[in-house]
Design a protein around this motif. Structure first.
Motif, PDB file in Angstrom:
ATOM      1  N   HIS A 126     -14.964 -14.189   4.909  1.00 35.31           N
ATOM      2  CA  HIS A 126     -15.522 -14.246   3.232  1.00 35.31           C
ATOM      3  C   HIS A 126     -14.419 -13.474   2.480  1.00 35.31           C
ATOM      4  N   GLY A 127     -13.678 -12.500   3.201  1.00 31.69           N
ATOM      5  CA  GLY A 127     -12.748 -11.508   2.756  1.00 31.69           C
ATOM      6  C   GLY A 127     -13.251 -10.124   2.445  1.00 31.69           C
ATOM      7  N   SER A 128     -12.787  -9.236   2.708  1.00 28.77           N
ATOM      8  CA  SER A 128     -13.216  -7.756   2.761  1.00 28.77           C
ATOM      9  C   SER A 128     -13.030  -7.247   1.404  1.00 28.77           C
ATOM     10  N   THR A 129     -13.964  -7.676   0.542  1.00 27.49           N
ATOM     11  CA  THR A 129     -13.977  -7.011  -0.875  1.00 27.49           C
ATOM     12  C   THR A 129     -15.469  -6.838  -1.304  1.00 27.49           C
ATOM     13  N   PRO A 130     -15.796  -6.149  -2.179  1.00 26.09           N
ATOM     14  CA  PRO A 130     -17.130  -6.019  -2.683  1.00 26.09           C
ATOM     15  C   PRO A 130     -17.766  -7.392  -3.287  1.00 26.09           C
ATOM     16  N   GLU A 131     -16.932  -8.304  -3.611  1.00 28.87           N
ATOM     17  CA  GLU A 131     -17.703  -9.597  -3.762  1.00 28.87           C
ATOM     18  C   GLU A 131     -18.107 -10.347  -2.644  1.00 28.87           C
ATOM     19  N   ALA A 132     -17.413  -9.983  -1.450  1.00 31.94           N
ATOM     20  CA  ALA A 132     -17.929 -10.731  -0.213  1.00 31.94           C
ATOM     21  C   ALA A 132     -19.289  -9.869   0.173  1.00 31.94           C
ATOM     22  N   LEU A 133     -19.177  -8.675   0.232  1.00 36.42           N
ATOM     23  CA  LEU A 133     -20.522  -7.792   0.431  1.00 36.42           C
ATOM     24  C   LEU A 133     -21.568  -8.387  -0.513  1.00 36.42           C
ATOM     25  N   GLU A 134     -21.347  -8.548  -1.744  1.00 37.68           N
ATOM     26  CA  GLU A 134     -22.568  -8.955  -2.705  1.00 37.68           C
ATOM     27  C   GLU A 134     -22.994 -10.319  -2.298  1.00 37.68           C
ATOM     28  N   PHE A 135     -21.966 -11.203  -1.861  1.00 37.62           N
ATOM     29  CA  PHE A 135     -22.548 -12.632  -1.357  1.00 37.62           C
ATOM     30  C   PHE A 135     -23.287 -12.382  -0.022  1.00 37.62           C
ATOM     31  N   PHE A 136     -22.769 -11.543   0.898  1.00 30.99           N
ATOM     32  CA  PHE A 136     -23.584 -11.332   2.172  1.00 30.99           C
ATOM     33  C   PHE A 136     -24.807 -10.827   1.823  1.00 30.99           C
ATOM     34  N   ILE A 137     -25.196  -9.895   1.029  1.00 32.63           N
ATOM     35  CA  ILE A 137     -26.509  -9.233   0.613  1.00 32.63           C
ATOM     36  C   ILE A 137     -27.352 -10.521   0.213  1.00 32.63           C
ATOM     37  N   ARG A 138     -26.943 -11.158  -0.819  1.00 31.52           N
ATOM     38  CA  ARG A 138     -27.956 -12.427  -1.260  1.00 31.52           C
ATOM     39  C   ARG A 138     -28.035 -13.489  -0.244  1.00 31.52           C
ATOM     40  N   GLU A 139     -27.158 -13.811   0.825  1.00 30.92           N
ATOM     41  CA  GLU A 139     -27.314 -14.745   1.700  1.00 30.92           C
ATOM     42  C   GLU A 139     -28.276 -14.112   2.834  1.00 30.92           C
ATOM     43  N   TYR A 140     -28.045 -12.907   2.892  1.00 27.48           N
ATOM     44  CA  TYR A 140     -28.931 -12.149   4.033  1.00 27.48           C
ATOM     45  C   TYR A 140     -30.320 -12.353   3.696  1.00 27.48           C
ATOM     46  N   LEU A 141     -30.779 -11.982   2.392  1.00 30.38           N
ATOM     47  CA  LEU A 141     -32.224 -12.034   2.158  1.00 30.38           C
ATOM     48  C   LEU A 141     -32.547 -13.179   1.403  1.00 30.38           C
ATOM     49  N   THR A 142     -32.726 -14.174   2.117  1.00 34.83           N
ATOM     50  CA  THR A 142     -33.069 -15.385   1.664  1.00 34.83           C
ATOM     51  C   THR A 142     -34.316 -16.009   2.496  1.00 34.83           C
ATOM     52  N   GLN A 143     -35.257 -16.708   1.928  1.00 29.69           N
ATOM     53  CA  GLN A 143     -36.227 -17.529   2.716  1.00 29.69           C
ATOM     54  C   GLN A 143     -35.644 -18.188   3.869  1.00 29.69           C
ATOM     55  N   TRP A 144     -34.434 -18.964   3.753  1.00 27.80           N
ATOM     56  CA  TRP A 144     -33.881 -19.467   4.783  1.00 27.80           C
ATOM     57  C   TRP A 144     -33.841 -18.548   5.999  1.00 27.80           C
ATOM     58  N   HIS A 145     -33.239 -17.460   5.813  1.00 28.30           N
ATOM     59  CA  HIS A 145     -33.110 -16.408   6.729  1.00 28.30           C
ATOM     60  C   HIS A 145     -34.628 -15.938   7.429  1.00 28.30           C
ATOM     61  N   VAL A 146     -35.301 -15.953   6.586  1.00 27.01           N
ATOM     62  CA  VAL A 146     -36.612 -15.393   7.083  1.00 27.01           C
ATOM     63  C   VAL A 146     -37.213 -16.591   8.145  1.00 27.01           C
ATOM     64  N   ASP A 147     -37.020 -17.878   7.554  1.00 29.99           N
ATOM     65  CA  ASP A 147     -37.546 -19.093   8.503  1.00 29.99           C
ATOM     66  C   ASP A 147     -36.646 -19.420   9.752  1.00 29.99           C
ATOM     67  N   HIS A 148     -35.726 -18.934   9.746  1.00 32.95           N
ATOM     68  CA  HIS A 148     -34.695 -19.276  10.806  1.00 32.95           C
ATOM     69  C   HIS A 148     -34.191 -17.932  11.459  1.00 32.95           C
ATOM     70  N   ARG A 149     -34.941 -17.407  12.263  1.00 32.11           N
ATOM     71  CA  ARG A 149     -34.671 -16.400  12.870  1.00 32.11           C
ATOM     72  C   ARG A 149     -33.718 -16.340  14.105  1.00 32.11           C
TER      73      ARG A 149
END
Length: 197
Positions: free
Chosen positions: A82-105
């Protein structure tokens, strides 16, 4: 098979088989935990018998360490894509803390799924985990500050700790609304940390 006939495998067979074991073991370990994942189950998931295990790994701890390191390497590679940028890190944060991640350990972060058990593993496994984790943290640090990634390591590690702790807490809660609020607050806390850097 007639006497004297030997089965010869392609030179890539053993490395490909090892990768298949690691991929299926990574998923099983994250789903069931280290202690509840026996060698028989780990090998069956890869479509192999127990007898094949020791031609690839010296022990269960060797497999666990290698599989977890592979999972973290894959996480770092996905982040890099996703590229090594602050925007990529923001995307990672938002994708990490999702219900999908909770449900798909089993498809998610090895740290969020296994951190408590990794802490009880032998020193060699913890060392392998630490080295692989810091490889991923370095990717996050580059996104924070491409010119001075080593300075940003502790900041990246702090953000990662917020993400992992939030995911673990959300998974542990039985009230879905409360668990969702924990995720939302975790995103807010991680984003505040990101913006304050």
């Amino acid at each position: 098979m007639s006497e004297g006939v030997l089965l010869r495998y392609d030179p890539d067979h053993k490395p490909a088989t090892r990768q298949r074991i690691l991929a299926s073991a990574g998923r099983r370990l994250k789903e069931d935990g280290i202690d509840r994942s026996g060698i028989s189950a780990l090998m069956a998931d890869a479509g192999l018998t127990n007898g094949a295990f020791y031609s690839h790994f010296s022990s269960k701890q060797d497999l666990v360490a290698t599989a977890i390191a592979q999972e973290l390497d894959d996480q770092a590679e996905a982040f890099r894509a996703h590229g090594s940028t602050p925007e990529a890190l923001e995307f990672f944060i938002r994708e990490y803390l999702t219900q999908w991640h909770v449900d798909h350990r089993g498809d998610g972060c090895p740290s969020a799924a296994l951190l408590d058990e990794i802490g009880r593993c032998n020193e060699s496994t913890r060392k392998t985990y630490s080295e692989a984790l810091m490889g991923f943290i370095d990717e996050m640090a580059i996104a924070l500050s491409p010119g001075s990634a080593t300075v940003e390591r502790s900041k990246a590690l702090s953000i990662y700790a917020v993400l992992v702790g939030t995911m673990q807490l959300s998974r542990a809660l039985t009230d879905p609304e409360l668990a969702a609020r924990v995720l939302d607050r975790g995103v807010e806390n991680a984003m505040n940390a990101l913006r304050s850097l």
